[in-house]
Design an enzyme around this catalytic site. Structure first.
Site, PDB file in Angstrom:
ATOM      1  CG  ASN A  44      17.933 -59.617  25.373  1.00 48.33           C
ATOM      2  OD1 ASN A  44      17.674 -59.072  26.440  1.00 48.33           O
ATOM      3  ND2 ASN A  44      19.165 -59.844  24.969  1.00 48.33           N
ATOM      4  CB  SER A  78      22.045 -59.772  23.283  1.00 47.92           C
ATOM      5  OG  SER A  78      23.135 -59.090  23.743  1.00 47.92           O
ATOM      6  CG  HIS A 138      22.241 -63.820  27.360  1.00 47.27           C
ATOM      7  ND1 HIS A 138      20.939 -63.421  27.272  1.00 47.27           N
ATOM      8  CD2 HIS A 138      22.977 -62.691  27.174  1.00 47.27           C
ATOM      9  CE1 HIS A 138      20.877 -62.125  27.037  1.00 47.27           C
ATOM     10  NE2 HIS A 138      22.105 -61.658  26.977  1.00 47.27           N
ATOM     11  CD  GLU A 175      17.757 -65.550  28.290  1.00 47.14           C
ATOM     12  OE1 GLU A 175      16.532 -65.366  28.231  1.00 47.14           O
ATOM     13  OE2 GLU A 175      18.561 -64.989  27.510  1.00 47.14           O
TER      14      GLU A 175
HETATM   15  N1  3HC Z   1      28.111 -53.488  39.514  1.00 46.79           N
HETATM   16  C1  3HC Z   1      28.114 -54.081  40.733  1.00 46.79           C
HETATM   17  N2  3HC Z   1      27.157 -53.912  41.644  1.00 46.79           N
HETATM   18  C2  3HC Z   1      26.155 -53.090  41.308  1.00 46.79           C
HETATM   19  C3  3HC Z   1      26.074 -52.429  40.085  1.00 46.79           C
HETATM   20  C4  3HC Z   1      27.116 -52.665  39.176  1.00 46.79           C
HETATM   21  N3  3HC Z   1      27.121 -52.105  37.963  1.00 46.79           N
HETATM   22  N4  3HC Z   1      24.946 -51.684  40.061  1.00 46.79           N
HETATM   23  C5  3HC Z   1      24.349 -51.869  41.236  1.00 46.79           C
HETATM   24  N5  3HC Z   1      25.061 -52.724  41.983  1.00 46.79           N
HETATM   25  C6  3HC Z   1      24.727 -53.221  43.296  1.00 46.79           C
HETATM   26  C7  3HC Z   1      24.839 -52.144  44.341  1.00 46.79           C
HETATM   27  O1  3HC Z   1      26.143 -52.044  44.854  1.00 46.79           O
HETATM   28  C8  3HC Z   1      23.856 -52.639  45.341  1.00 46.79           C
HETATM   29  O2  3HC Z   1      24.415 -53.709  46.080  1.00 46.79           O
HETATM   30  P1  3HC Z   1      24.405 -53.668  47.678  1.00 46.79           P
HETATM   31  O3  3HC Z   1      22.964 -53.607  48.066  1.00 46.79           O
HETATM   32  O4  3HC Z   1      25.102 -54.950  48.071  1.00 46.79           O
HETATM   33  O5  3HC Z   1      25.140 -52.432  48.023  1.00 46.79           O
HETATM   34  C9  3HC Z   1      22.747 -53.273  44.524  1.00 46.79           C
HETATM   35  O6  3HC Z   1      23.343 -53.599  43.284  1.00 46.79           O
HETATM   36  C10 3HC Z   1      21.598 -52.355  44.332  1.00 46.79           C
HETATM   37  O7  3HC Z   1      22.118 -51.184  43.720  1.00 46.79           O
HETATM   38  P2  3HC Z   1      21.692 -49.706  44.105  1.00 46.79           P
HETATM   39  O8  3HC Z   1      21.146 -49.686  45.515  1.00 46.79           O
HETATM   40  O9  3HC Z   1      22.788 -48.781  43.751  1.00 46.79           O
HETATM   41  O10 3HC Z   1      20.569 -49.356  43.056  1.00 46.79           O
HETATM   42  P3  3HC Z   1      19.243 -50.093  42.749  1.00 46.79           P
HETATM   43  O11 3HC Z   1      18.633 -50.727  43.932  1.00 46.79           O
HETATM   44  O12 3HC Z   1      18.504 -49.074  41.982  1.00 46.79           O
HETATM   45  O13 3HC Z   1      19.683 -51.267  41.762  1.00 46.79           O
HETATM   46  C11 3HC Z   1      20.036 -52.133  39.607  1.00 46.79           C
HETATM   47  C12 3HC Z   1      20.350 -51.012  40.565  1.00 46.79           C
HETATM   48  C13 3HC Z   1      20.600 -53.442  40.161  1.00 46.79           C
HETATM   49  C14 3HC Z   1      20.713 -51.808  38.295  1.00 46.79           C
HETATM   50  C15 3HC Z   1      18.468 -52.258  39.485  1.00 46.79           C
HETATM   51  O14 3HC Z   1      17.942 -50.999  39.162  1.00 46.79           O
HETATM   52  C16 3HC Z   1      18.033 -53.246  38.432  1.00 46.79           C
HETATM   53  O15 3HC Z   1      18.029 -54.451  38.667  1.00 46.79           O
HETATM   54  N6  3HC Z   1      17.639 -52.731  37.255  1.00 46.79           N
HETATM   55  C17 3HC Z   1      17.166 -53.583  36.130  1.00 46.79           C
HETATM   56  C18 3HC Z   1      18.345 -54.042  35.337  1.00 46.79           C
HETATM   57  C19 3HC Z   1      17.922 -54.906  34.201  1.00 46.79           C
HETATM   58  O16 3HC Z   1      16.755 -55.079  33.875  1.00 46.79           O
HETATM   59  N7  3HC Z   1      18.919 -55.495  33.545  1.00 46.79           N
HETATM   60  C20 3HC Z   1      18.693 -56.340  32.382  1.00 46.79           C
HETATM   61  C21 3HC Z   1      19.080 -55.596  31.155  1.00 46.79           C
HETATM   62  S1  3HC Z   1      18.913 -56.585  29.694  1.00 46.79           S
HETATM   63  C22 3HC Z   1      20.365 -57.392  29.556  1.00 46.79           C
HETATM   64  O17 3HC Z   1      21.288 -57.237  30.315  1.00 46.79           O
HETATM   65  C23 3HC Z   1      20.465 -58.345  28.407  1.00 46.79           C
HETATM   66  C24 3HC Z   1      21.603 -58.000  27.501  1.00 46.79           C
HETATM   67  O18 3HC Z   1      21.692 -59.026  26.533  1.00 46.79           O
HETATM   68  C25 3HC Z   1      21.447 -56.676  26.831  1.00 46.79           C
END
Ligand code: 3HC
Length: 303
Positions: free
Chosen positions: A211, A140, A161, A173
């Site tokens: 990030n 990250s 990434h 990325e």
């Molecule tokens: N694994 C697989 N599929 C998943 C999942 C998971 N962990 N979480 C959600 N999904 C899928 C669901 O199955 C659903 O797919 P479908 O429509 O085909 O059924 C779809 O994603 C949408 O999920 P939900 O309807 O359950 O819930 P949401 O619409 O609330 O979406 C979310 C959940 C995708 C997590 C959304 O809230 C989101 O995009 N949040 C922001 C996440 C974010 O910002 N991530 C970046 C973090 S920083 C990072 O990763 C960097 C690292 O270096 C730390």
């Protein structure tokens, strides 16, 4: 390109065996956390072979079970055909043996955010991988060049990434350390496009693009909570409704993991010396209590 540069490049290829931009067909993924499983699924969906390497049989099995569970949910919802699920799972295998990754075209490490651990792994890659294999880190925030410099041929190392959840978020990325060759970056970009993700190119600076912008925001949300400016639920509601973000900062902190957040902020703070990156005390306290977010069923929220 002048004759001298062509000659130097040809010489480098001869010396190091970096031959061409051969497409990636098999990918070794190192790690057993949420990201490693997610990356394996993404690779397998794109019809490449994914070999997930964990340190123990138990964690390899747990990682695969996580992938199976996610796919089963998709099948239940009618979003995925059972035959498609079987095809994806057939493309994934697990191992505890690093040597089993010897024929992979690309290795992606997604282990703990600890530079020494990652460097040790890259030294081991050198011993087992074919010379044409690309070596990537899903770090990250750590400097990719620090991993590149421990291998014999640093030209083949770059950052790839992913974002959590890797199965869902479209961005990857592609991080270019000063040591990477053009071939490596172009092969990484081809791989990212083959797995259906949107690639962006970024230099090897702490936090890359996402990030470096996201974590000061998350840290400031914690500061706002500490100050008593608003409640956690209202801060989350505000950022969802006011900015159309899919989740508020506290829900996102719990998704990312508070231990991961702490380590990212520590690295950003050490790199830039900006107090905006200094992790808030509440974050440290929660980590000390073992409340790491969704993965421990408690973080800012309870699950
Ligand atoms: N694994 C697989 N599929 C998943 C999942 C998971 N962990 N979480 C959600 N999904 C899928 C669901 O199955 C659903 O797919 P479908 O429509 O085909 O059924 C779809 O994603 C949408 O999920 P939900 O309807 O359950 O819930 P949401 O619409 O609330 O979406 C979310 C959940 C995708 C997590 C959304 O809230 C989101 O995009 N949040 C922001 C996440 C974010 O910002 N991530 C970046 C973090 S920083 C990072 O990763 C960097 C690292 O270096 C730390």
């Amino acid at each position: 390109m002048n004759d001298c540069r062509i000659f130097q490049r040809a010489l480098r290829r001869l010396r190091f065996g970096v031959v061409n931009g051969a497409p990636v067909e098999s990918v070794g993924i190192l790690g057993s956390g949420i990201m490693a499983g997610g990356i394996a699924e993404v690779v397998a969906r794109a019809d490449m072979r994914a070999i997930l390497r964990a340190r123990s049989e138990a964690s390899a099995t747990a990682s695969l079970k996580g992938v199976e569970k996610g796919l089963a949910r998709q099948v239940e919802k009618g979003k995925l055909e059972p035959a498609e699920r079987d095809r994806i799972l057939a493309n994934i295998s697990t191992t505890t043996d690093l040597g089993a990754l010897g024929q992979c075209d690309l290795l992606i490490e997604s282990v703990v955010e600890d530079l020494e651990t990652k460097q040790q792994l890259f030294r081991e890659f050198d011993a087992v991988t074919k010379p044409t294999a690309m070596l990537a880190t899903n770090t990250s925030t750590l400097p990719v060049v620090e991993m590149a410099k421990v291998v014999k041929n640093p030209e083949r190392v770059c950052g790839i990434h992913f974002f959590n959840p890797a199965q869902v978020l479209p961005l990857v990325e592609i991080v270019r350390p000063i040591t990477a060759s053009d071939e490596t970056i172009s092969r990484a970009a081809d791989f990212v496009s083959k797995i259906g993700k949107e690639g962006v190119h970024v230099l090897d600076r702490a936090g890359f693009i996402v990030n470096a912008l996201l974590f000061p925001y998350l840290n400031n949300a914690v500061r706002m909570l500490e100050d008593g400016t608003a409640s956690m639920a209202d801060i989350d509601t505000a950022m969802k409704g006011g900015c159309n973000f899919p989740m508020g900062p506290f829900a996102l902190l719990d998704l990312v993991g508070l231990d991961t957040t702490l380590s990212i902020l520590d690295t950003l703070h050490a790199s830039f010396g900006d107090d905006n990156f200094a992790p808030r005390p509440m974050l440290r306290q929660l980590v000390e209590k073992g409340r790491l977010g969704r993965k421990t069923k408690a973080g800012f929220y309870e699950y």
